[in-house]
Enzyme design. Structure first.
Site, mmCIF file in Angstrom:
data_model
loop_
_atom_site.group_PDB
_atom_site.id
_atom_site.type_symbol
_atom_site.label_atom_id
_atom_site.label_comp_id
_atom_site.label_asym_id
_atom_site.label_seq_id
_atom_site.Cartn_x
_atom_site.Cartn_y
_atom_site.Cartn_z
ATOM 1 N N SER A 140 0.794 -1.227 0.000
ATOM 2 C CA SER A 140 0.000 0.000 0.000
ATOM 3 C C SER A 140 0.832 1.286 0.000
ATOM 4 O O SER A 140 1.621 1.533 -0.892
ATOM 5 C CB SER A 140 -0.962 -0.036 1.190
ATOM 6 N N ASP A 191 -9.789 -6.791 -3.460
ATOM 7 C CA ASP A 191 -9.215 -5.456 -3.650
ATOM 8 C C ASP A 191 -9.351 -5.096 -5.124
ATOM 9 O O ASP A 191 -8.389 -5.141 -5.886
ATOM 10 C CB ASP A 191 -7.749 -5.444 -3.210
ATOM 11 N N HIS A 218 -7.791 -5.396 0.694
ATOM 12 C CA HIS A 218 -6.594 -4.601 0.416
ATOM 13 C C HIS A 218 -5.405 -5.046 1.267
ATOM 14 O O HIS A 218 -4.313 -5.264 0.743
ATOM 15 C CB HIS A 218 -6.901 -3.128 0.660
#
Length: 240
Positions: A140, A191, A218
């Protein structure tokens, strides 16, 4: 010999045979594996900027070092709580997780305001911690650090594991194609935003493979830690 004694001897014989049959299975499976020499210690790198980190090291690591970054809602402690640091150490890796500037126990750093500054920051971390051609794990938000470092210093990495990183659209397909670092692109099938978006750019990396974790969002490593660890260890094993 009485019938009662004969029956008792027969029962003992059956039990003994059963134990003999179970012994091979016990030898095959053994006790549940526990991480060895995997005590996690915390520290702070010298120099400026100072960086807080957690490390699980083995006395004589025989496999690639692993440097773990983190997402916006997490810190280096995530990898300790998840068991990733201990697991990697048990498999023969020196594993280090850092707190990025302004997160966890790492103070903010003005030098990371630019792509070049963030690439230099990770180079500083690698040097200060004495990591030898590490595998970089980047979920991320940490893509803001990992991607500029990868594109500027890919020769310093043994491998790259992007987990739905941000910032992938800031670089061109031509730039990605110049990177020869083995890459494991990882994301959860739930995701459908950032995971698939990142894939569209990262697929231009020449030496990549893709693993999609079913039923994971995610932060797929949090949703499906066993599947995540299995994929990560499988990738690391291919780098030997």
């Amino acid at each position: 010999m009485s019938r009662g004694r004969q029956a008792l001897l027969a029962l003992c014989a059956v039990l003994a045979c059963g134990l003999l049959l179970l012994l091979p299975a016990a030898r095959r499976h053994g006790p549940a594996r526990r991480p060895a020499n995997a005590t996690v210690r915390a520290g702070v790198t010298p120099g400026d900027p100072a960086v807080a980190y957690r490390e699980a090291a083995v006395p004589a690591a025989s496999r690639p070092d692993v440097l773990l970054l983190h997402g916006q809602a997490f810190t280096s402690g995530t990898w300790q709580a998840l068991g990733t640091l201990a697991l990697l150490a048990a498999e023969g890796h020196r594993a280090v997780a850092i707190d990025l500037p302004g997160y966890g126990d790492s103070p903010p750093a003005r030098t990371v305001a630019t792509q070049r500054g963030r690439a230099s920051f990770l180079q500083h971390v690698v040097q200060q911690l004495g990591l030898q051609s590490p595998v970089l794990v980047s979920p991320s938000m940490s893509g803001r650090f990992a991607l500029p470092f990868l594109l500027a210093h890919s020769e310093q990495l043994a491998g790259f594991v992007p987990i739905a990183p941000v910032g992938t659209r800031e670089y061109s397909a031509v730039q990605y194609r110049q990177v020869q670092t083995p890459t494991l692109i990882l994301y959860g099938d739930r995701d459908t935003g950032l995971g698939q978006q990142a894939l569209q750019s990262l697929r231009h990396l020449p030496k990549h493979r893709v693993v999609v974790l079913p039923g994971a969002g995610h932060a797929c490593y949090m949703d499906k830690p066993e599947d995540f660890h299995r994929a990560l260890l499988g990738f690391l094993g291919q780098l030997q």
